[in-house]
Design a protein around this motif. Structure first.
Motif, PDB file in Angstrom:
ATOM      1  N   THR A  39      -4.526   6.803  -1.248  1.00 23.79           N
ATOM      2  CA  THR A  39      -3.837   5.528  -1.093  1.00 23.79           C
ATOM      3  C   THR A  39      -4.181   4.597  -2.242  1.00 23.79           C
ATOM      4  O   THR A  39      -5.240   4.711  -2.871  1.00 23.79           O
ATOM      5  CB  THR A  39      -4.233   4.860   0.234  1.00 23.79           C
ATOM      6  OG1 THR A  39      -5.646   4.611   0.232  1.00 23.79           O
ATOM      7  CG2 THR A  39      -3.875   5.751   1.407  1.00 23.79           C
ATOM      8  N   TRP A  65       3.771  10.063  11.196  1.00 22.90           N
ATOM      9  CA  TRP A  65       2.331  10.029  10.954  1.00 22.90           C
ATOM     10  C   TRP A  65       1.880  11.227  10.127  1.00 22.90           C
ATOM     11  O   TRP A  65       2.369  12.337  10.320  1.00 22.90           O
ATOM     12  CB  TRP A  65       1.564  10.025  12.276  1.00 22.90           C
ATOM     13  CG  TRP A  65       1.827   8.802  13.101  1.00 22.90           C
ATOM     14  CD1 TRP A  65       2.866   8.605  13.957  1.00 22.90           C
ATOM     15  CD2 TRP A  65       1.047   7.604  13.144  1.00 22.90           C
ATOM     16  NE1 TRP A  65       2.784   7.359  14.541  1.00 22.90           N
ATOM     17  CE2 TRP A  65       1.674   6.728  14.065  1.00 22.90           C
ATOM     18  CE3 TRP A  65      -0.121   7.190  12.509  1.00 22.90           C
ATOM     19  CZ2 TRP A  65       1.181   5.463  14.364  1.00 22.90           C
ATOM     20  CZ3 TRP A  65      -0.622   5.932  12.807  1.00 22.90           C
ATOM     21  CH2 TRP A  65       0.016   5.088  13.712  1.00 22.90           C
ATOM     22  N   ILE A  75       3.727   6.230   8.117  1.00 21.74           N
ATOM     23  CA  ILE A  75       4.516   6.080   6.899  1.00 21.74           C
ATOM     24  C   ILE A  75       5.985   5.885   7.246  1.00 21.74           C
ATOM     25  O   ILE A  75       6.434   6.237   8.346  1.00 21.74           O
ATOM     26  CB  ILE A  75       4.378   7.312   5.975  1.00 21.74           C
ATOM     27  CG1 ILE A  75       4.924   8.564   6.687  1.00 21.74           C
ATOM     28  CG2 ILE A  75       2.932   7.508   5.548  1.00 21.74           C
ATOM     29  CD1 ILE A  75       5.041   9.779   5.789  1.00 21.74           C
ATOM     30  N   ARG A 100      -4.970  11.374   7.318  1.00 28.24           N
ATOM     31  CA  ARG A 100      -5.546  10.615   6.208  1.00 28.24           C
ATOM     32  C   ARG A 100      -6.190  11.508   5.142  1.00 28.24           C
ATOM     33  O   ARG A 100      -6.229  11.153   3.952  1.00 28.24           O
ATOM     34  CB  ARG A 100      -6.596   9.645   6.764  1.00 28.24           C
ATOM     35  CG  ARG A 100      -7.263   8.769   5.727  1.00 28.24           C
ATOM     36  CD  ARG A 100      -8.391   7.951   6.353  1.00 28.24           C
ATOM     37  NE  ARG A 100      -7.900   7.047   7.365  1.00 28.24           N
ATOM     38  CZ  ARG A 100      -7.363   5.861   7.101  1.00 28.24           C
ATOM     39  NH1 ARG A 100      -7.225   5.465   5.845  1.00 28.24           N
ATOM     40  NH2 ARG A 100      -6.958   5.085   8.084  1.00 28.24           N
ATOM     41  N   LYS A 118       0.837  -1.178   0.000  1.00 27.88           N
ATOM     42  CA  LYS A 118       0.000   0.000   0.000  1.00 27.88           C
ATOM     43  C   LYS A 118       0.879   1.237   0.000  1.00 27.88           C
ATOM     44  O   LYS A 118       1.820   1.348   0.790  1.00 27.88           O
ATOM     45  CB  LYS A 118      -0.939   0.020   1.218  1.00 27.88           C
ATOM     46  CG  LYS A 118      -2.251   0.763   0.958  1.00 27.88           C
ATOM     47  CD  LYS A 118      -3.300   0.396   1.982  1.00 27.88           C
ATOM     48  CE  LYS A 118      -4.642   1.018   1.604  1.00 27.88           C
ATOM     49  NZ  LYS A 118      -5.687   0.739   2.584  1.00 27.88           N
ATOM     50  N   THR A 119       0.576   2.163  -0.883  1.00 23.04           N
ATOM     51  CA  THR A 119       1.334   3.403  -0.979  1.00 23.04           C
ATOM     52  C   THR A 119       0.376   4.572  -0.948  1.00 23.04           C
ATOM     53  O   THR A 119      -0.843   4.403  -1.034  1.00 23.04           O
ATOM     54  CB  THR A 119       2.148   3.443  -2.294  1.00 23.04           C
ATOM     55  OG1 THR A 119       1.237   3.398  -3.399  1.00 23.04           O
ATOM     56  CG2 THR A 119       3.117   2.276  -2.379  1.00 23.04           C
ATOM     57  N   GLY A 120       0.935   5.756  -0.831  1.00 21.01           N
ATOM     58  CA  GLY A 120       0.113   6.956  -0.803  1.00 21.01           C
ATOM     59  C   GLY A 120       0.768   8.093  -1.541  1.00 21.01           C
ATOM     60  O   GLY A 120       1.998   8.114  -1.740  1.00 21.01           O
ATOM     61  N   ILE A 127       3.148   3.218   3.072  1.00 21.83           N
ATOM     62  CA  ILE A 127       2.269   3.141   4.244  1.00 21.83           C
ATOM     63  C   ILE A 127       2.653   1.925   5.090  1.00 21.83           C
ATOM     64  O   ILE A 127       2.725   0.810   4.596  1.00 21.83           O
ATOM     65  CB  ILE A 127       0.800   3.070   3.807  1.00 21.83           C
ATOM     66  CG1 ILE A 127       0.403   4.367   3.089  1.00 21.83           C
ATOM     67  CG2 ILE A 127      -0.112   2.822   5.017  1.00 21.83           C
ATOM     68  CD1 ILE A 127      -0.991   4.355   2.513  1.00 21.83           C
ATOM     69  N   GLU A 159      -2.266   1.964   9.607  1.00 24.74           N
ATOM     70  CA  GLU A 159      -3.339   2.955   9.627  1.00 24.74           C
ATOM     71  C   GLU A 159      -4.049   2.885  10.977  1.00 24.74           C
ATOM     72  O   GLU A 159      -4.253   1.800  11.527  1.00 24.74           O
ATOM     73  CB  GLU A 159      -4.339   2.690   8.492  1.00 24.74           C
ATOM     74  CG  GLU A 159      -3.704   2.760   7.110  1.00 24.74           C
ATOM     75  CD  GLU A 159      -4.687   2.476   5.989  1.00 24.74           C
ATOM     76  OE1 GLU A 159      -5.677   3.231   5.900  1.00 24.74           O
ATOM     77  OE2 GLU A 159      -4.479   1.515   5.241  1.00 24.74           O
ATOM     78  N   THR A 177       9.684   5.940  11.317  1.00 22.01           N
ATOM     79  CA  THR A 177       8.320   6.117  10.826  1.00 22.01           C
ATOM     80  C   THR A 177       7.732   7.381  11.437  1.00 22.01           C
ATOM     81  O   THR A 177       8.222   7.881  12.447  1.00 22.01           O
ATOM     82  CB  THR A 177       7.423   4.918  11.190  1.00 22.01           C
ATOM     83  OG1 THR A 177       7.338   4.804  12.611  1.00 22.01           O
ATOM     84  CG2 THR A 177       7.971   3.632  10.587  1.00 22.01           C
ATOM     85  N   ILE A 223      -2.275   7.939   9.266  1.00 21.28           N
ATOM     86  CA  ILE A 223      -1.537   6.928   8.511  1.00 21.28           C
ATOM     87  C   ILE A 223      -0.072   6.997   8.921  1.00 21.28           C
ATOM     88  O   ILE A 223       0.539   8.069   8.920  1.00 21.28           O
ATOM     89  CB  ILE A 223      -1.690   7.157   6.994  1.00 21.28           C
ATOM     90  CG1 ILE A 223      -3.151   6.923   6.575  1.00 21.28           C
ATOM     91  CG2 ILE A 223      -0.750   6.260   6.207  1.00 21.28           C
ATOM     92  CD1 ILE A 223      -3.418   7.188   5.115  1.00 21.28           C
TER      93      ILE A 223
END
Length: 593
Positions: free
Chosen positions: A241, A233, A225, A236, A182-184, A215, A218, A231, A223
């Motif tokens: 996504t 946040w 990342i 959203r 999953k990417t964004g 990602i 969640e 990592t 989200i």
């Protein structure tokens, strides 16, 4: 005869042994530490206000306790000297005691059971709505006060009606499982990246529009990342996504400026009235106020709070979202974390300008949402359909996002900034009255005082409890707290008892002429809110009001000796109603000053 002499000697020996053994043993105890619980505290040569000053200590400093005497404790100061301070102005902790076991893997979570559950800034329906939860929405549970629960939801701390929530044990995995493939892609022009999944989280970097992110996990509206070597946040609402077999490059953190971008600039106050606090948070003590149009120089900006200098030379903090910073070409593009308002009532008027004198441009119904353009006084400038512009009053909507929350003054304006000492009667080895079925007065007075504390604190009042646990505080100390804090009002909370089990009702006592308006205002509101028999406000020779230089009242909130009244005062509804009476009585008193 010899036997008698031997018996006497043996008896004397036993007496000596018993006497010696009754002496206290030398036991090594955990070292007691005092944490200073006021901004500046005087240290004296002896245990009393009559002794000379030897030094001063400051809030949150820690010192070893050497000795205790009455309401005073002897401290070992950092200079090697010793001195005495008032015990009611410190907190104690045991530095060698075993720390409590750390709870792992679980926290208390509440779930809304209805749509549109209103989140308020205080425990009561008279407090401002600052958000809402729908059926199934979860929030972190903080504490309970009778019919109200304090929760954290979307980065906001507020109160919800307890009857519309249920609790569950939520497992918080500190390392949530990654979301596979999953990417964004960032949709905001500039998006804050935060260290924690809430709007109060520390900003650790920024991402520009179009940036791709991997990602990791969640959580509700946030989200997680991959960001640099760790990592972080992002919200959203500002990322699209998609599932993909390709792994995007992990974005490197955009270096944050060493100085806040608004440092040294001029800001113009946009709120009708703006509190100045001694620290950069809503829990900071109110030390002054500004009005709409006032200009200030921003010295420092931290987490959406600006440090400024007041006219008297003292420093203070104000909420940055109430400032309109003068334009500067060197200012980087603003962060576009959009905020929106949600309409709370059907038929709400949307006007062409920020006042009720402007014509109605449209009407909206409960649940309708609109994007906020800016705040003008107590009104939100919003985007209507077809890109039209409108204005809605801030006190009839809830806000979602980082926008400022506008409050309608109401009774809050009379309580804001007032110093109020709330005194729960009795405590510790002094149980006070014992009810017909066993209610301890010391327990129910603290129960009432805590909810009064929460209601008053939500208005911006500076509220002090003389005790917040089952501890003994002398009457002299309670009066001293009132004097030390220079209280605008002192309220001592009690419950009555008498041999006549049919006696009932609420009484308020005063001693000085300056006490009468306070006692009468609170008495009237308590009767109006509870429906109890009115025993009037009357003269009472009680030490906590007799020796008190400040306006004071002692309240008897019903008879524990009356089985029916004892049952009633223990109910949640009575506690809510009588605390409302005290709250509104104080507001009426200050309104008339």
């Amino acid at each position: 005869m010899l036997h008698h002499k031997i018996l006497k000697v043996l008896l004397a020996f036993v007496v000596v042994v018993v006497y010696v053994s009754s002496e206290p043993m030398l036991v090594i105890k955990a070292e007691q530490t005092a944490i200073i619980n006021t901004s500046v505290l005087n240290v004296r040569e002896g245990p009393g206000l009559s002794y000379a000053l030897v030094s001063q200590v400051k809030q949150d400093e820690k010192y070893t306790i050497l000795e205790k005497k009455n309401d005073w404790v002897k401290l070992e100061l950092s200079s090697g000297k010793t001195g005495w301070v008032a015990s009611w102005l410190i907190k104690e902790e045991s530095t060698n005691s075993t720390p409590p076991a750390t709870q792992t893997g679980s926290s208390s979570t509440i779930v809304s059971t209805v749509d549109g559950l209103r989140l308020r800034n205080g425990p009561g329906t008279g407090f401002q709505v600052i958000g809402s939860l729908n059926n199934g929405n979860e929030a972190e549970f903080l504490e309970n006060r009778e019919n109200w629960s304090k929760v954290s939801y979307k980065g906001q701390i507020g109160w919800v009606a307890s009857e519309y929530i249920k609790t569950k044990s939520a497992t918080n995995d500190p390392n949530p499982k990654p979301t596979t493939n999953k990417t964004g892609k960032i949709t905001a022009s500039v998006l804050n990246v935060r260290g924690e999944p809430n709007l109060q989280g520390r900003i650790v970097g920024k991402l520009l529009e179009g940036a791709s992110v991997k990602i990791v996990a969640e959580r509700e509206n946030w989200i997680e990342i991959s960001f640099g070597s760790s990592t972080a946040w992002i919200h959203r609402d500002f990322v699209t996504t998609s599932s993909s077999s390709e792994t995007p490059e992990t974005p490197e953190p955009t270096p944050l400026p060493q100085k806040p971008v608004n440092e040294g600039k001029t800001g113009i106050v946009t709120a009708s009235s703006l509190n100045v606090r001694d620290s950069g948070s809503l829990s900071g003590k109110v030390i002054g106020s500004l009005k709409q149009g006032d200009q200030v120089t921003i010295e420092e900006e931290v987490n959406n709070w600006s440090k400024i200098t007041l006219s008297n030379g003292s420093k203070g903090w104000i909420a940055s979202w109430y400032l309109e910073v003068k334009a500067d070409n060197s200012t980087p593009p603003p962060t576009t974390e959009e905020s929106s308002v949600k309409i709370l009532y059907n038929g709400t008027n949307i006007r062409t300008g920020p006042a009720t004198t402007h014509p109605v441009a449209a009407r909206a119904n409960e649940g309708d949402t609109f994007t906020i353009i800016k705040t003008e006084g107590d009104w939100y400038k919003i985007t209507l359909p077809d890109n039209k512009i409108g204005y809605v009053a801030g006190w009839i909507v809830s806000v979602d996002g980082v926008g400022v929350i506008v409050e309608r003054p109401g009774v809050n304006q009379y309580l804001k900034g007032k110093t109020i000492v709330v005194d729960p009667g009795h405590g510790g080895n002094d149980s006070g009255a014992v009810g017909a079925t066993g209610t301890f007065e010391k327990e129910i007075t603290l129960r009432t005082a805590r909810i009064v504390f929460d209601k008053l604190s939500a208005t911006g009042a500076n509220v002090i409890l003389t005790r917040n646990s089952d501890s003994y505080i002398s009457l002299r100390s309670r009066v001293s707290i009132s004097h030390y804090r220079n209280a605008d009002a002192f309220i001592s909370i009690h419950y009555d008892s008498t041999a006549d089990r049919s006696a009932r009702g609420i009484t308020s006592y005063y001693y000085k002429n300056i006490d009468i308006p306070l006692a009468s205002s609170i008495q009237a509101e308590m009767i109006r809110n509870t429906g109890f028999k009115n025993r009037q406000h009357r003269l009472g020779n009680f030490q906590v009001i007799r020796e008190n230089r400040n306006p004071s009242a002692l309240l008897e909130l019903g008879f524990l000796s009356n089985p029916t009244e004892e049952y009633t005062v223990n109910t949640n509804s009575f506690q809510e109603n009588v605390s409302n009476g005290i709250f509104y009585g104080l507001a009426q008193y200050f309104k008339g000053r």
